[in-house]
Design a protein around this motif. Sequence first.
Motif, PDB file in Angstrom:
ATOM      1  N   LEU A 163      -1.597  -1.018  -5.783  1.00  0.00           N
ATOM      2  CA  LEU A 163      -1.622  -0.330  -4.391  1.00  0.00           C
ATOM      3  C   LEU A 163      -1.376   1.094  -4.589  1.00  0.00           C
ATOM      4  O   LEU A 163      -0.524   1.631  -5.344  1.00  0.00           O
ATOM      5  CB  LEU A 163      -0.523  -0.998  -3.569  1.00  0.00           C
ATOM      6  CG  LEU A 163      -0.595  -2.577  -3.291  1.00  0.00           C
ATOM      7  CD1 LEU A 163       0.813  -2.827  -2.675  1.00  0.00           C
ATOM      8  CD2 LEU A 163      -1.822  -2.624  -2.312  1.00  0.00           C
TER       9      LEU A 163
ATOM     10  N   GLN B 113       5.142   6.347   4.552  1.00  0.00           N
ATOM     11  CA  GLN B 113       3.929   6.223   3.527  1.00  0.00           C
ATOM     12  C   GLN B 113       2.715   5.107   3.777  1.00  0.00           C
ATOM     13  O   GLN B 113       3.246   4.108   4.618  1.00  0.00           O
ATOM     14  CB  GLN B 113       4.328   5.423   2.004  1.00  0.00           C
ATOM     15  CG  GLN B 113       5.300   6.351   1.231  1.00  0.00           C
ATOM     16  CD  GLN B 113       5.838   5.878  -0.102  1.00  0.00           C
ATOM     17  OE1 GLN B 113       5.172   4.949  -0.648  1.00  0.00           O
ATOM     18  NE2 GLN B 113       6.603   6.450  -0.399  1.00  0.00           N
TER      19      GLN B 113
ATOM     20  N   PHE C 283      -0.454   2.818   2.974  1.00  0.00           N
ATOM     21  CA  PHE C 283      -1.064   2.089   1.934  1.00  0.00           C
ATOM     22  C   PHE C 283      -2.338   1.645   1.945  1.00  0.00           C
ATOM     23  O   PHE C 283      -2.784   1.649   2.954  1.00  0.00           O
ATOM     24  CB  PHE C 283      -0.152   0.694   1.708  1.00  0.00           C
ATOM     25  CG  PHE C 283       1.291   0.882   1.056  1.00  0.00           C
ATOM     26  CD1 PHE C 283       2.161   1.449   1.760  1.00  0.00           C
ATOM     27  CD2 PHE C 283       1.306   0.613  -0.392  1.00  0.00           C
ATOM     28  CE1 PHE C 283       3.525   1.752   1.170  1.00  0.00           C
ATOM     29  CE2 PHE C 283       2.580   0.926  -1.078  1.00  0.00           C
ATOM     30  CZ  PHE C 283       3.742   1.324  -0.270  1.00  0.00           C
ATOM     31  N   GLY C 284      -3.088   1.874   1.066  1.00  0.00           N
ATOM     32  CA  GLY C 284      -4.481   1.165   1.041  1.00  0.00           C
ATOM     33  C   GLY C 284      -4.285  -0.350   0.753  1.00  0.00           C
ATOM     34  O   GLY C 284      -3.195  -0.994   0.706  1.00  0.00           O
ATOM     35  N   ASP C 285      -5.483  -1.178   0.857  1.00  0.00           N
ATOM     36  CA  ASP C 285      -5.330  -2.425   0.685  1.00  0.00           C
ATOM     37  C   ASP C 285      -5.511  -3.153  -0.528  1.00  0.00           C
ATOM     38  O   ASP C 285      -5.378  -4.232  -0.992  1.00  0.00           O
ATOM     39  CB  ASP C 285      -6.947  -3.190   1.304  1.00  0.00           C
ATOM     40  CG  ASP C 285      -6.804  -3.302   2.640  1.00  0.00           C
ATOM     41  OD1 ASP C 285      -7.638  -3.136   3.434  1.00  0.00           O
ATOM     42  OD2 ASP C 285      -5.556  -3.353   3.271  1.00  0.00           O
TER      43      ASP C 285
ATOM     44  N   GLN D 280      12.056   2.137   5.744  1.00  0.00           N
ATOM     45  CA  GLN D 280      10.709   1.694   6.550  1.00  0.00           C
ATOM     46  C   GLN D 280      10.553   0.243   6.288  1.00  0.00           C
ATOM     47  O   GLN D 280      11.150  -0.471   5.468  1.00  0.00           O
ATOM     48  CB  GLN D 280       9.309   2.264   5.553  1.00  0.00           C
ATOM     49  CG  GLN D 280       8.684   3.235   6.305  1.00  0.00           C
ATOM     50  CD  GLN D 280       7.340   3.963   5.562  1.00  0.00           C
ATOM     51  OE1 GLN D 280       7.497   4.381   4.604  1.00  0.00           O
ATOM     52  NE2 GLN D 280       6.315   3.397   5.948  1.00  0.00           N
TER      53      GLN D 280
ATOM     54  N   PHE E 106       7.845  -2.863   6.589  1.00  0.00           N
ATOM     55  CA  PHE E 106       6.353  -2.987   6.195  1.00  0.00           C
ATOM     56  C   PHE E 106       5.784  -4.685   6.356  1.00  0.00           C
ATOM     57  O   PHE E 106       7.053  -5.288   6.547  1.00  0.00           O
ATOM     58  CB  PHE E 106       5.907  -2.798   4.930  1.00  0.00           C
ATOM     59  CG  PHE E 106       5.953  -1.374   4.414  1.00  0.00           C
ATOM     60  CD1 PHE E 106       7.116  -0.816   4.001  1.00  0.00           C
ATOM     61  CD2 PHE E 106       4.901  -0.559   4.590  1.00  0.00           C
ATOM     62  CE1 PHE E 106       7.442   0.464   3.517  1.00  0.00           C
ATOM     63  CE2 PHE E 106       4.950   0.804   4.372  1.00  0.00           C
ATOM     64  CZ  PHE E 106       6.239   1.352   3.762  1.00  0.00           C
TER      65      PHE E 106
ATOM     66  N   GLY F 254      -2.872 -11.038   0.173  1.00  0.00           N
ATOM     67  CA  GLY F 254      -3.910 -10.471  -0.688  1.00  0.00           C
ATOM     68  C   GLY F 254      -4.295  -9.026   0.179  1.00  0.00           C
ATOM     69  O   GLY F 254      -5.310  -8.421  -0.437  1.00  0.00           O
ATOM     70  N   LYS F 255      -3.524  -8.414   0.933  1.00  0.00           N
ATOM     71  CA  LYS F 255      -3.583  -7.317   1.548  1.00  0.00           C
ATOM     72  C   LYS F 255      -2.639  -6.326   1.023  1.00  0.00           C
ATOM     73  O   LYS F 255      -1.674  -6.669   0.517  1.00  0.00           O
ATOM     74  CB  LYS F 255      -3.560  -7.253   3.163  1.00  0.00           C
ATOM     75  CG  LYS F 255      -4.817  -8.288   3.412  1.00  0.00           C
ATOM     76  CD  LYS F 255      -5.936  -7.673   3.508  1.00  0.00           C
ATOM     77  CE  LYS F 255      -7.286  -8.336   4.354  1.00  0.00           C
ATOM     78  NZ  LYS F 255      -8.547  -7.541   4.079  1.00  0.00           N
ATOM     79  N   GLY F 256      -2.779  -5.016   1.814  1.00  0.00           N
ATOM     80  CA  GLY F 256      -1.814  -3.866   1.334  1.00  0.00           C
ATOM     81  C   GLY F 256      -0.893  -3.912   2.457  1.00  0.00           C
ATOM     82  O   GLY F 256      -0.582  -4.945   3.277  1.00  0.00           O
ATOM     83  N   LEU F 257       0.174  -2.827   2.165  1.00  0.00           N
ATOM     84  CA  LEU F 257       1.174  -2.828   3.300  1.00  0.00           C
ATOM     85  C   LEU F 257       0.779  -2.025   4.576  1.00  0.00           C
ATOM     86  O   LEU F 257       0.187  -1.239   4.580  1.00  0.00           O
ATOM     87  CB  LEU F 257       2.311  -2.312   2.778  1.00  0.00           C
ATOM     88  CG  LEU F 257       3.268  -3.209   1.821  1.00  0.00           C
ATOM     89  CD1 LEU F 257       2.503  -3.742   0.513  1.00  0.00           C
ATOM     90  CD2 LEU F 257       4.421  -2.416   1.445  1.00  0.00           C
ATOM     91  N   THR F 258       1.299  -2.700   5.665  1.00  0.00           N
ATOM     92  CA  THR F 258       1.078  -1.906   6.925  1.00  0.00           C
ATOM     93  C   THR F 258       2.432  -1.467   7.517  1.00  0.00           C
ATOM     94  O   THR F 258       3.513  -2.235   7.581  1.00  0.00           O
ATOM     95  CB  THR F 258       0.691  -2.749   8.051  1.00  0.00           C
ATOM     96  OG1 THR F 258      -0.672  -3.371   7.617  1.00  0.00           O
ATOM     97  CG2 THR F 258       0.420  -2.129   9.395  1.00  0.00           C
ATOM     98  N   SER F 259       2.701  -0.080   7.675  1.00  0.00           N
ATOM     99  CA  SER F 259       3.921   0.600   8.180  1.00  0.00           C
ATOM    100  C   SER F 259       4.198  -0.152   9.783  1.00  0.00           C
ATOM    101  O   SER F 259       3.335   0.036  10.465  1.00  0.00           O
ATOM    102  CB  SER F 259       3.816   1.997   8.052  1.00  0.00           C
ATOM    103  OG  SER F 259       5.165   2.432   8.333  1.00  0.00           O
TER     104      SER F 259
ATOM    105  N   LEU G 113      10.287   4.894  -2.441  1.00  0.00           N
ATOM    106  CA  LEU G 113      10.631   3.678  -1.548  1.00  0.00           C
ATOM    107  C   LEU G 113      11.176   2.553  -2.642  1.00  0.00           C
ATOM    108  O   LEU G 113      10.616   2.332  -3.762  1.00  0.00           O
ATOM    109  CB  LEU G 113       9.642   2.878  -0.925  1.00  0.00           C
ATOM    110  CG  LEU G 113       8.982   3.868   0.248  1.00  0.00           C
ATOM    111  CD1 LEU G 113       7.647   3.174   0.827  1.00  0.00           C
ATOM    112  CD2 LEU G 113      10.020   3.848   1.264  1.00  0.00           C
TER     113      LEU G 113
END
Lengths: 114, 113
Positions: free
Chosen positions: A90, A103, A105-107, B34, B36, B41-46, B101
Amino acid sequence: DTEVTQTPKHLVMGMTNKKSLKCEQHMGHRAMYWYKQKAKKPPELMFVYSYEKLSINESVPSRFSPECPNSSLLNLHLHALQPEDSALYLCASSQSDSSNQPQHFGDGTRLSIL
Amino acid sequence: KQEVTQIPAALSVPEGENLVLNCSFTDSAIYNLQWFRQDPGKGLTSLLLIQSSQREQTSGRLNASLDKSSGRSTLYIAASQPGDSATYLCAPFIYNQGGKLIFGQGTELSVKP
């Protein structure tokens, strides 16, 4: 869709290959990060770049080589990886590495080492 | 060394319930914290960022609180929906020769229709 774009989404490589992961953001952020995430585990910080200079290296093996060619781009060069390096990689960015801003993040890139 | 613990590790609730996710950290010298969300299978969403000087932060059905002195944060989700199903991660932000973090192990939430 995220504002941090990572390519490729998936990568399969042999242990002798050389490949690179790419990350791009156009939010004007000056801090960029690489994380490694294994299944069912939280992300682990690898590297932090602040104003295009490496500020944190969390004792990552030298087979991972980060590069920040400009403020919008972050690369992770891979060479002679091991099967245990298979993970989701990531990228993230923030306004600066000392700011009180989130922050983003991308996928991620799903990396499999054969 | 900062250590972050999230309880429970997994939670399954029926749709419509209000719920609370807990996060504790050992070192109170944090800049912010933070929360999240991560889908498989995905990234993190804030979701929310709460500053060290703040007590709480709200966004829609989400409310995060922070008690820095006791090393605790909670994420409150009101009127849960199946679309809320995901893993929720808390992460205090620390600064020591660079900012970073520190993530907890996460709470895996399942909201049943």
